[in-house]
Write a protein that holds these residues in place. Structure first.
Motif, PDB file in Angstrom:
ATOM      1  N   GLY A 103      39.568 -26.710 -83.469  1.00  0.00           N
ATOM      2  CA  GLY A 103      40.742 -27.609 -82.577  1.00  0.00           C
ATOM      3  C   GLY A 103      40.338 -27.790 -81.384  1.00  0.00           C
ATOM      4  O   GLY A 103      39.311 -27.714 -80.602  1.00  0.00           O
ATOM      5  N   ILE A 104      41.434 -28.626 -80.565  1.00  0.00           N
ATOM      6  CA  ILE A 104      41.296 -29.110 -79.409  1.00  0.00           C
ATOM      7  C   ILE A 104      42.453 -29.000 -78.458  1.00  0.00           C
ATOM      8  O   ILE A 104      43.598 -29.107 -79.125  1.00  0.00           O
ATOM      9  N   GLU A 105      42.475 -28.026 -77.524  1.00  0.00           N
ATOM     10  CA  GLU A 105      43.565 -27.859 -76.706  1.00  0.00           C
ATOM     11  C   GLU A 105      43.370 -28.208 -75.189  1.00  0.00           C
ATOM     12  O   GLU A 105      42.546 -28.100 -74.394  1.00  0.00           O
ATOM     13  N   ILE A 106      44.129 -29.191 -74.897  1.00  0.00           N
ATOM     14  CA  ILE A 106      44.520 -29.535 -73.564  1.00  0.00           C
ATOM     15  C   ILE A 106      45.575 -29.368 -72.765  1.00  0.00           C
ATOM     16  O   ILE A 106      46.666 -29.879 -73.503  1.00  0.00           O
ATOM     17  N   ARG A 107      45.457 -28.902 -71.604  1.00  0.00           N
ATOM     18  CA  ARG A 107      46.695 -28.544 -70.979  1.00  0.00           C
ATOM     19  C   ARG A 107      46.562 -29.138 -69.479  1.00  0.00           C
ATOM     20  O   ARG A 107      45.901 -28.579 -68.892  1.00  0.00           O
ATOM     21  N   ASP A 108      47.689 -29.773 -69.364  1.00  0.00           N
ATOM     22  CA  ASP A 108      47.839 -29.990 -67.635  1.00  0.00           C
ATOM     23  C   ASP A 108      46.766 -30.579 -67.211  1.00  0.00           C
ATOM     24  O   ASP A 108      46.409 -30.180 -66.136  1.00  0.00           O
ATOM     25  N   LEU A 109      45.896 -31.386 -67.905  1.00  0.00           N
ATOM     26  CA  LEU A 109      44.649 -31.967 -67.300  1.00  0.00           C
ATOM     27  C   LEU A 109      44.816 -33.372 -66.374  1.00  0.00           C
ATOM     28  O   LEU A 109      45.680 -34.025 -66.526  1.00  0.00           O
ATOM     29  N   LYS A 110      44.072 -32.975 -65.148  1.00  0.00           N
ATOM     30  CA  LYS A 110      43.971 -33.963 -64.415  1.00  0.00           C
ATOM     31  C   LYS A 110      42.846 -33.974 -64.016  1.00  0.00           C
ATOM     32  O   LYS A 110      42.006 -32.928 -63.556  1.00  0.00           O
ATOM     33  N   ALA A 111      42.313 -35.259 -63.989  1.00  0.00           N
ATOM     34  CA  ALA A 111      40.793 -35.724 -63.770  1.00  0.00           C
ATOM     35  C   ALA A 111      40.581 -37.032 -63.261  1.00  0.00           C
ATOM     36  O   ALA A 111      41.505 -37.943 -63.312  1.00  0.00           O
ATOM     37  N   ARG A 112      39.576 -37.241 -62.475  1.00  0.00           N
ATOM     38  CA  ARG A 112      39.388 -38.519 -61.978  1.00  0.00           C
ATOM     39  C   ARG A 112      37.760 -38.657 -61.434  1.00  0.00           C
ATOM     40  O   ARG A 112      37.197 -37.771 -61.338  1.00  0.00           O
ATOM     41  N   TRP A 113      37.273 -40.094 -61.884  1.00  0.00           N
ATOM     42  CA  TRP A 113      35.944 -40.297 -61.539  1.00  0.00           C
ATOM     43  C   TRP A 113      35.576 -40.234 -60.136  1.00  0.00           C
ATOM     44  O   TRP A 113      34.375 -39.630 -59.862  1.00  0.00           O
ATOM     45  N   ASP A 114      36.362 -40.687 -59.511  1.00  0.00           N
ATOM     46  CA  ASP A 114      36.039 -40.885 -57.993  1.00  0.00           C
ATOM     47  C   ASP A 114      36.891 -39.836 -57.194  1.00  0.00           C
ATOM     48  O   ASP A 114      38.139 -39.849 -57.243  1.00  0.00           O
ATOM     49  N   PRO A 115      36.430 -38.903 -56.490  1.00  0.00           N
ATOM     50  CA  PRO A 115      37.130 -37.785 -55.875  1.00  0.00           C
ATOM     51  C   PRO A 115      37.901 -38.339 -54.781  1.00  0.00           C
ATOM     52  O   PRO A 115      38.954 -37.829 -54.428  1.00  0.00           O
ATOM     53  N   THR A 116      37.447 -39.508 -54.221  1.00  0.00           N
ATOM     54  CA  THR A 116      38.343 -39.918 -53.076  1.00  0.00           C
ATOM     55  C   THR A 116      39.351 -40.816 -53.403  1.00  0.00           C
ATOM     56  O   THR A 116      39.916 -41.392 -52.853  1.00  0.00           O
ATOM     57  N   ALA A 117      39.512 -41.332 -54.845  1.00  0.00           N
ATOM     58  CA  ALA A 117      40.346 -42.172 -55.325  1.00  0.00           C
ATOM     59  C   ALA A 117      41.954 -41.522 -55.105  1.00  0.00           C
ATOM     60  O   ALA A 117      41.963 -40.298 -55.274  1.00  0.00           O
ATOM     61  N   VAL A 118      43.021 -42.508 -54.994  1.00  0.00           N
ATOM     62  CA  VAL A 118      44.324 -41.651 -54.832  1.00  0.00           C
ATOM     63  C   VAL A 118      44.812 -41.280 -56.127  1.00  0.00           C
ATOM     64  O   VAL A 118      45.479 -40.297 -56.375  1.00  0.00           O
ATOM     65  N   GLU A 119      44.732 -42.371 -56.970  1.00  0.00           N
ATOM     66  CA  GLU A 119      45.135 -42.116 -58.496  1.00  0.00           C
ATOM     67  C   GLU A 119      44.321 -41.425 -59.309  1.00  0.00           C
ATOM     68  O   GLU A 119      43.113 -41.603 -59.449  1.00  0.00           O
ATOM     69  N   TYR A 120      44.868 -40.422 -60.230  1.00  0.00           N
ATOM     70  CA  TYR A 120      44.086 -39.819 -61.311  1.00  0.00           C
ATOM     71  C   TYR A 120      43.849 -40.677 -62.341  1.00  0.00           C
ATOM     72  O   TYR A 120      44.564 -41.418 -62.906  1.00  0.00           O
ATOM     73  N   THR A 121      42.532 -40.505 -62.967  1.00  0.00           N
ATOM     74  CA  THR A 121      42.240 -41.306 -64.278  1.00  0.00           C
ATOM     75  C   THR A 121      42.804 -40.689 -65.407  1.00  0.00           C
ATOM     76  O   THR A 121      43.500 -41.293 -66.211  1.00  0.00           O
TER      77      THR A 121
END
Length: 783
Positions: free
Chosen positions: A435-453
């Motif tokens: 199974g796959i469980e994803i909870r409240d995931l926040k991630a971005r490729w560029d750590p300096t970016a304002v918006e999350y990927t």
């Protein structure tokens, strides 16, 4: 593919060589006799020694590097790659240094003493009666030379072996690092930088450590020689030694300049290699728009910048090497002139002994010492560049944080070569269903970016579920798969993947080898599963039309395949691997509608029906057959549900989700039209392209048995046995060999040499350089 495997080579003769043979290098004599009779090729090589294998050396250096990182992380300091190298190879290098110390101090320094006694015997008539003394002095001179030669070459061989081992271990370490880099680090790394690290920086380690021991043996030797010369000519010996020591600060300054220029040269080489890789990758566009001359000027400009830095390094290297020509003569002249000016009588014995002592210092302090300074400077620069690359962020560097605290995942390899992710806090969950469980995931490729990927992503996938992920371009579909793979590190939230997984990338890729090797990808051959996967991925007809079936070589020097064929081979590679979760990143985009229908029905819904399939797609006609639909937009999951719930909802995606009915109707009309013409097309299939035949084969697979039988009767009952015709078994034709580079043997004419020196600067520069090479030692000796 290698034309000759390492296991097929004969055993290395060094393994069975006795100590005397190893010392005198007698085990190498047979290869010289063989080379005299024929031209040596790859088949005349031997197996590598276990201590020289990249795997063995890489494991040792990788363990030392990981230990160094762990120690310095506790102290909040930056790790030192040189310390890790010393920890692995330091004892061997130190042992060779002690051998050099014994040779220099114990043999070379004592040889002038025997020489002075021998000259004194012939210069003094009163010693004619004592012949045994002359024999002892002569025997001392001979033994010092013989023992020095006997151990000097094994020492040089050992030093070069250590340099080779360091180079192999470094290449292995860089390769391991390249496999673990995350996407952020890959964005800041170019192919040219990695190529330059392996070809230039790592390549210098072979020769850069040859004279490093002289940096500590040389000062000791010059002190011992100064004491011995003081016994011979007194205070005058210090004049010449002082003149020699005055050049050491200048040598150190030039060595420091060499390190700076070496770093500048490496950066400009990185730039040139990066530009060349980009030009080669886009050569078709450049040729189409006739941009050869502008890009050629760009390459010339970058190359001139690189050559300017290399030329400055060579200027300094020439100055350092010129010291060997006149420094010894100046020191001998100063010492002997000072000895005479102090009122002493100069004898032949004194002159020979002093000249012999300075000859020893010439090789150590004038030739090897400047080279050691230059090499240690270049080595430190190369080590720093390699260390900076090894400190790039890797996959899984950042912790995945859940709402209840730290929730790290642990990686381990299973027997099938897959990476298994299990939860450290609850190890019993590894035994649960996939199974796959994803909870409240926040991630971005560029750590300096304002918006999350990916922003506040929540997803729960149960076993035996076909999940279709859709959304506009740039909505985060591929990033979701990369986060599940661990390529995209989570800044907050948690990702739990229970079971093993297999991945098919959005851009299909092939390595140089047979199609079968590309599908197996190192796994053992399971004929039943292989045949099933080939059939489900619509590759049977392609294998029939290719010259050697699935043993056809593809890649840079192999057969050219269409984009659809590459996509299906990459999909077959992922499907052949046994896993609990299959992550398929838009594998249907490169195939036509009918082949896509075959892949979806036969492979994803049929063959993988008992597994979890996460399918990223833009083909909306397949959504009604998915168990779960995930709609993404701007990095968020805007809707999750079944096809019926999506269709009946009042979301903005309702118009998007009604499109599959029209597409299905269009597909049915197309199927009916193609079915009527299929028999005629199959009769002329030898004149068709591979991609068209693959499409027709997939259509035939989508028909029922009666329709297939009627079509086969129309074409003369030509049966297709997928297990015999599409798969090249061992009893079939031999596997084709990869096209090897051509090599010619013979003599090189003078015309080629003339052309070579002409390109290097012209005849005038060649004769001027030859004049300096010949004239410098002549003028130095006569002076």
């Amino acid at each position: 593919m290698q034309s000759i495997k390492a296991d097929e080579l004969p055993e290395n003769p060094r393994v069975r060589a006795n100590p005397l043979s190893a010392l005198l290098l007698c085990f190498t004599i047979p290869i010289f006799f063989k080379g005299r009779k024929k031209t040596l090729d790859e088949r005349d090589l031997y197996k590598a020694l276990n201590e020289h294998k990249s795997e063995t050396l890489g494991i040792k250096l990788n363990a030392a590097w990981e230990e160094e990182i762990a120690k310095k992380r506790l102290k909040n300091k930056e790790p030192n790659l040189l310390l890790a190298v010393i920890r692995v190879f330091g004892l061997q290098f130190l042992a060779l240094g002690l051998l050099l110390f014994s040779l220099e101090i114990g043999l070379r320094v004592t040889q002038p003493l025997f020489l002075g006694g021998l000259v004194n015997y012939y210069a003094n008539p009163t010693n004619k009666d004592d012949k045994y003394t002359a024999y002892i002095y002569a025997m001392g001179v001979i033994l010092c030379n013989a023992i020095n030669v006997l151990f000097r070459h094994p020492y040089m061989l050992g030093i070069q072996h250590i340099g080779m081992k360091v180079r192999l271990a470094m290449c292995n370490l860089i390769y391991r690092k390249a496999l673990r880099l995350n996407r952020t680090a890959l964005g800041g790394t170019t192919t040219g930088q990695v190529v330059n690290l392996i070809s230039n920086d790592v390549g210098r380690l072979d020769t850069s450590i040859m004279h490093i021991h002289v940096l500590w043996v040389g000062p000791i030797e010059i002190a011992v020689v100064a004491v011995l010369m003081y016994r011979e000519i007194g205070v005058a010996s210090l004049f010449g030694v002082a003149a020699m020591l005055l050049f050491i600060p200048l040598q150190a300054f030039l060595g420091k300049m060499t390190s700076k220029l070496r770093l500048r040269t490496a950066l400009r080489t990185d730039e040139r290699v990066r530009m060349m890789n980009e030009i080669v990758s886009g050569i078709q566009v450049i040729k189409m728009y006739a941009w050869e001359k502008p890009f050629g000027k760009m390459i010339q400009f970058v190359r001139r910048k690189e050559m300017r830095a290399i030329r400055n390094v060579n200027y300094i290297r020439g100055i350092l090497q010129s010291f060997a020509l006149y420094m010894t003569r100046v020191s001998v002249f100063v010492s002997l002139v000072g000895y005479v000016l102090l009122g002493n009588f100069l004898t032949a014995e004194k002159a020979f002994v002093i000249t012999a002592f300075y000859s020893i210092l010439r090789n150590t302090m004038v030739v090897a010492f400047p080279n050691g300074i230059q090499q240690i400077s270049e080595t430190l620069v190369s080590m720093k560049r390699i260390k900076d690359y090894l400190l790039y962020k890797e996959i899984g560097d950042n912790s995945r944080i859940s709402a209840n605290g730290c929730n790290k995942t642990k990686k381990s390899d299973d027997l099938n070569g897959n990476v298994k992710l299990t939860n450290q806090l609850t190890p019993k969950r590894a035994q649960e269903e996939a199974g796959i469980e994803i909870r409240d995931l926040k991630a971005r490729w560029d750590p300096t970016a304002v918006e999350y990927t990916l922003n506040n992503v929540n997803l729960n996938v149960k076993p035996r579920t076909l999940v279709a992920v859709i959304g506009p371009v740039g909505s985060g579909k591929s990033s979701l798969i990369q986060a599940i793979l661990g390529e995209l590190s989570a800044e907050s939230g948690s990702i739990a993947v229970h079971g093993t997984y297999s991945y098919a990338s959005q851009e299909p890729w092939l390595f140089t080898g047979t199609i079968r090797q590309n599908i197996l990808f190192g796994l053992p051959m399971d004929r039943h599963r292989y045949r099933t996967v080939v059939k489900k991925c619509a590759l049977e007809r392609d294998f029939e039309l290719l010259p050697h079936g699935d043993k056809t070589i593809v890649g840079e020097r192999g057969a050219s395949l269409s984009g659809g064929q590459k996509a299906r081979i990459s999909l077959a590679r992922a499907v052949y691997r046994k896993a609990d979760v299959y992550l398929l990143d838009d594998p249907l985009s490169a195939v036509d509608t009918h082949v896509g229908r075959h892949l979806f029905d036969q492979c994803m819904r049929g063959f993988l029906r008992d597994e979890i399939v996460l399918l990223v797609t833009h083909q909306l006609q397949f959504l009604e057959h998915a168990d779960l639909i995930v709609i993404m937009d701007k990095g968020k999951i805007s809707a999750v549900g079944t096809y019926e719930s999506m269709r009946s909802s009042g979301l903005d995606f309702a118009n998007l989700l009604t499109a599959p009915e029209e597409s299905s109707k269009h597909d049915d009309d197309s199927d009916a039209e193609v079915k009527g013409k299929l028999s005629q097309i199959i009769m002329n299939r030898h004149n068709s392209t591979v991609s068209m035949n693959s499409m027709h084969e997939s259509i035939a697979d989508s028909l029922n048995d009666e329709e297939v039988d009627s079509l086969l009767q129309v074409q003369g009952k030509r049966e297709i046995n997928s297990e015999e015709a599409s798969i090249a078994d061992d009893e079939a034709a031999d596997t084709p060999q990869q096209v090897q580079e051509k090599r010619e043997m013979g003599k090189i004419g003078w015309g080629l040499y003339k052309k070579y020196f002409g390109v290097s600067g012209g005849d005038m520069l060649f004769f001027l350089t030859a004049f300096f090479f010949v004239g410098a030692p002549i003028f130095g000796s006569t002076g």
